[in-house]
Design a protein around this motif. Structure first.
Motif, PDB file in Angstrom:
ATOM      1  N   UNK A 111      67.077  52.128  16.601  1.00  0.00           N
ATOM      2  CA  UNK A 111      66.773  51.372  17.818  1.00  0.00           C
ATOM      3  C   UNK A 111      65.294  51.529  18.192  1.00  0.00           C
ATOM      4  N   UNK A 112      64.773  52.756  18.091  1.00  0.00           N
ATOM      5  CA  UNK A 112      63.364  52.980  18.427  1.00  0.00           C
ATOM      6  C   UNK A 112      62.449  52.204  17.487  1.00  0.00           C
ATOM      7  N   UNK A 139      59.911  49.094  18.535  1.00  0.00           N
ATOM      8  CA  UNK A 139      58.479  49.104  18.230  1.00  0.00           C
ATOM      9  C   UNK A 139      58.050  47.792  17.572  1.00  0.00           C
ATOM     10  N   UNK A 140      58.992  47.125  16.895  1.00  0.00           N
ATOM     11  CA  UNK A 140      58.682  45.821  16.306  1.00  0.00           C
ATOM     12  C   UNK A 140      58.767  44.697  17.341  1.00  0.00           C
ATOM     13  N   UNK A 141      59.197  45.035  18.557  1.00  0.00           N
ATOM     14  CA  UNK A 141      59.309  44.030  19.604  1.00  0.00           C
ATOM     15  C   UNK A 141      60.698  43.465  19.773  1.00  0.00           C
ATOM     16  N   UNK A 142      61.703  44.057  19.122  1.00  0.00           N
ATOM     17  CA  UNK A 142      63.078  43.577  19.236  1.00  0.00           C
ATOM     18  C   UNK A 142      63.680  44.076  20.550  1.00  0.00           C
ATOM     19  N   UNK A 143      64.324  43.180  21.275  1.00  0.00           N
ATOM     20  CA  UNK A 143      65.007  43.552  22.516  1.00  0.00           C
ATOM     21  C   UNK A 143      66.425  44.002  22.178  1.00  0.00           C
ATOM     22  N   UNK A 144      66.803  45.191  22.635  1.00  0.00           N
ATOM     23  CA  UNK A 144      68.099  45.773  22.270  1.00  0.00           C
ATOM     24  C   UNK A 144      68.869  46.101  23.545  1.00  0.00           C
ATOM     25  N   UNK A 145      70.136  45.700  23.562  1.00  0.00           N
ATOM     26  CA  UNK A 145      71.043  46.027  24.661  1.00  0.00           C
ATOM     27  C   UNK A 145      72.293  46.665  24.061  1.00  0.00           C
ATOM     28  N   UNK A 187      72.334  46.416  11.181  1.00  0.00           N
ATOM     29  CA  UNK A 187      72.005  45.245  12.003  1.00  0.00           C
ATOM     30  C   UNK A 187      70.635  45.399  12.655  1.00  0.00           C
ATOM     31  N   UNK A 188      70.333  46.588  13.158  1.00  0.00           N
ATOM     32  CA  UNK A 188      69.037  46.822  13.792  1.00  0.00           C
ATOM     33  C   UNK A 188      67.895  46.738  12.789  1.00  0.00           C
ATOM     34  N   UNK A 189      68.125  47.254  11.596  1.00  0.00           N
ATOM     35  CA  UNK A 189      67.064  47.227  10.576  1.00  0.00           C
ATOM     36  C   UNK A 189      66.805  45.820  10.051  1.00  0.00           C
ATOM     37  N   UNK A 190      67.813  44.932  10.187  1.00  0.00           N
ATOM     38  CA  UNK A 190      67.676  43.591   9.600  1.00  0.00           C
ATOM     39  C   UNK A 190      66.883  42.632  10.468  1.00  0.00           C
ATOM     40  N   UNK A 191      66.568  43.000  11.706  1.00  0.00           N
ATOM     41  CA  UNK A 191      65.914  42.083  12.636  1.00  0.00           C
ATOM     42  C   UNK A 191      64.437  42.446  12.766  1.00  0.00           C
ATOM     43  N   UNK A 192      63.566  41.471  12.540  1.00  0.00           N
ATOM     44  CA  UNK A 192      62.120  41.678  12.686  1.00  0.00           C
ATOM     45  C   UNK A 192      61.632  41.271  14.059  1.00  0.00           C
ATOM     46  N   UNK A 193      62.274  40.301  14.636  1.00  0.00           N
ATOM     47  CA  UNK A 193      61.951  39.875  15.995  1.00  0.00           C
ATOM     48  C   UNK A 193      63.191  39.201  16.584  1.00  0.00           C
ATOM     49  N   UNK A 194      63.253  39.189  17.889  1.00  0.00           N
ATOM     50  CA  UNK A 194      64.426  38.613  18.537  1.00  0.00           C
ATOM     51  C   UNK A 194      65.155  39.660  19.367  1.00  0.00           C
ATOM     52  N   UNK A 231      65.930  35.266  12.905  1.00  0.00           N
ATOM     53  CA  UNK A 231      65.653  33.976  12.289  1.00  0.00           C
ATOM     54  C   UNK A 231      66.846  33.033  12.449  1.00  0.00           C
ATOM     55  N   UNK A 232      68.036  33.638  12.517  1.00  0.00           N
ATOM     56  CA  UNK A 232      69.236  32.875  12.815  1.00  0.00           C
ATOM     57  C   UNK A 232      70.065  33.679  13.812  1.00  0.00           C
TER      58      UNK A 232
END
Length: 340
Positions: free
Chosen positions: A259-260, A264-270, A295-302, A324-325
């Protein structure tokens, strides 16, 4: 053993293997006594009936659950002594006087009656005792010596039943008190254990908070302006504290690190926890954590929303991944994906 629902039968272990072994010994004793009586009997097959009745009563005594003893088995045991006694007395002559060993159904049936008292059927036991005395009186009356003769031979069997009655009125309330005190003690111990676990968990969280937040708080107190990296770390600490309040079940090192890194990549996590994982096994939890980390590692932004559902739902965990999707991932109660 469920202490709250335990009974005097449990206290005396009347359904245990030793109790069943005692029932087998009882059956062997009945057979031996019947064989000793056989040479003096006019007809022998009624002796087999007496043995079968006594053995069946003994087996029911240790096999039938429930306290007090259920009514139907209790009624059958009530008549067992009279049936066994009548079967033997029918084939044993009154003159000459029968040897005490030939009156074995009275002693063996009295054992059953005593334990009926212990199992809460004292009135039934005394009815059974009365029926046996009636059988003895009728036998001696019909064979000549008179009712008093039969009663004199068998009235001593009432002594053990009387002792069983006194014992029952003493042991049964005592057993209830013992199990009630034990249940209260177990509840107190459970409460103390839960409180100790809560304190330990609090100390762990305070230690983790101290390690992560103290340096930043000291930096803020110093009055010097924070650089960009320090601002990012403040945001990560705040997010971690929020996750700890909203989804404590997901607060494990691997998920925290993933999550951290994603933040740091700018992903919003809830993260949200509605307790479906509270009763999950360690293996299932580890499987869920792996899915969350992936799932967290697969997201670059979003954004990523991880929710542990309420216990009654078909799925246990859902993850809504917007990158991206848009993907919705469902994890079942076995820790495996059920939908994507």
């Amino acid at each position: 053993m469920n202490t709250a629902n335990s009974t005097v039968s449990d206290l005396l272990r009347m359904h245990s293997r030793p109790a069943r072994a005692f029932a087998v010994l009882y059956a062997v004793t009945c057979v031996v006594l019947a064989l000793n009586t056989a040479p003096h009997a006019e007809v022998r097959w009624p002796l087999a009936i007496a043995v079968i009745v006594c053995v069946a009563a003994a087996y029911a005594l240790v096999a039938v659950e429930g306290d007090p003893l259920p009514v139907r088995p209790a009624l059958a045991m009530t008549f067992s002594g009279a049936i066994a006694s009548a079967s033997v007395l029918w084939v044993v002559p009154a003159d000459p006087a029968p040897h005490p060993i030939e009156l074995w159904p009275f002693g063996m049936s009295t054992t059953i009656l005593v334990f009926m008292c212990v199992r809460g059927r004292t009135a039934y036991a005394w009815c059974g005792m009365l029926l046996m005395l009636v059988v003895a009186a009728l036998w001696s009356h019909l064979t000549g010596p008179g009712m008093g003769y039969g009663l004199g031979l068998t009235i001593t069997s009432a002594g053990p039943v009387l002792m069983g009655t006194v014992c029952a009125y003493t042991i049964r309330p005592l057993a209830r008190s013992i199990y009630l005190l034990r249940a209260r003690s177990m509840q107190r111990i459970a409460a103390e254990s839960a409180a100790a676990a809560a304190l330990e968990e609090r100390d762990v969280r305070l230690g983790s908070l101290d390690a992560s937040a103290r340096p930043l708080l000291e930096r803020i107190v110093s009055g010097e302006p924070l650089d960009e990296n320090e601002r990012i770390e403040c945001g990560l600490v705040e997010a971690r504290l929020r996750d700890g309040l909203r989804a404590p079940v997901l607060q494990v090192p691997e998920v925290d690190r993933a999550a951290a890194t994603a933040r740091r990549r700018g992903v919003e996590i809830v993260m949200l926890d509605d307790h479906a994982m509270d009763s999950a096994s360690p293996e299932v939890r580890r499987a869920v954590y792996r899915e969350v980390v992936d799932a967290l590692d697969s997201v670059r932004e979003g954004s990523v929303t991880v929710r542990v559902l309420p216990p009654a739902r078909a799925a246990m965990v859902t993850m809504l991944v917007k990158g991206e999707d848009v993907r919705r991932i469902e994890i079942g109660h076995d820790g495996r994906r059920t939908g994507n």
